[in-house]
Design a protein around this motif. Structure first.
Motif, PDB file in Angstrom:
ATOM      1  N   LEU A  67       0.608  -1.234   0.095  1.00 48.20           N
ATOM      2  CA  LEU A  67      -0.045  -0.131  -0.123  1.00 48.20           C
ATOM      3  C   LEU A  67       0.798   1.111   0.076  1.00 48.20           C
ATOM      4  O   LEU A  67       0.527   2.426  -0.002  1.00 48.20           O
ATOM      5  CB  LEU A  67      -0.889   0.642   1.202  1.00 48.20           C
ATOM      6  N   LYS A  69       3.854   1.515  -0.773  1.00 47.10           N
ATOM      7  CA  LYS A  69       4.568   1.631  -2.958  1.00 47.10           C
ATOM      8  C   LYS A  69       3.740   2.269  -3.580  1.00 47.10           C
ATOM      9  O   LYS A  69       3.356   2.888  -4.661  1.00 47.10           O
ATOM     10  CB  LYS A  69       4.968   0.105  -3.189  1.00 47.10           C
ATOM     11  N   ARG A  70       1.687   2.148  -3.136  1.00 47.75           N
ATOM     12  CA  ARG A  70       0.761   2.141  -3.973  1.00 47.75           C
ATOM     13  C   ARG A  70       0.650   3.800  -4.368  1.00 47.75           C
ATOM     14  O   ARG A  70       1.050   4.094  -5.001  1.00 47.75           O
ATOM     15  CB  ARG A  70      -0.208   1.552  -4.412  1.00 47.75           C
ATOM     16  N   LYS A  73       4.057   5.521  -5.528  1.00 42.00           N
ATOM     17  CA  LYS A  73       3.540   6.112  -7.299  1.00 42.00           C
ATOM     18  C   LYS A  73       2.432   7.449  -7.453  1.00 42.00           C
ATOM     19  O   LYS A  73       2.141   7.877  -8.191  1.00 42.00           O
ATOM     20  CB  LYS A  73       2.991   4.696  -7.672  1.00 42.00           C
TER      21      LYS A  73
END
Length: 76
Positions: A67, A69-70, A73
């Protein structure tokens, strides 16, 4: 429907500690419900299931990293 699938989903929302296979029948039931097309495979509530607390902790840690990392991004 009171006591329906939403209630089951709440049980499995974060993780399920399945000591000595206690919840195996419930997990088989959910698999069967998916196979019979009552719910979609993407709605299957298997977030993290383990027979010990360390396994649950590791699964939750892995989800937290994913989560983050998302979210990174999305912010870039």
């Amino acid at each position: 429907m009171k006591g329906g699938y939403g209630t089951l989903e709440e049980l499995l929302e974060v993780g399920l500690l399945n000591v000595d296979g206690y919840y195996n029948s419930l997990l088989s039931f959910i698999d069967e419900v998916v196979e019979e097309d009552f719910i979609s495979p993407s709605a299957r509530p298997y977030h993290c299931i383990s027979s010990n607390c360390q396994g649950i902790d590791e699964e939750i840690g892995g989800m937290r990293e994913l989560l983050q990392k998302r979210a990174g991004k999305l912010n870039n």
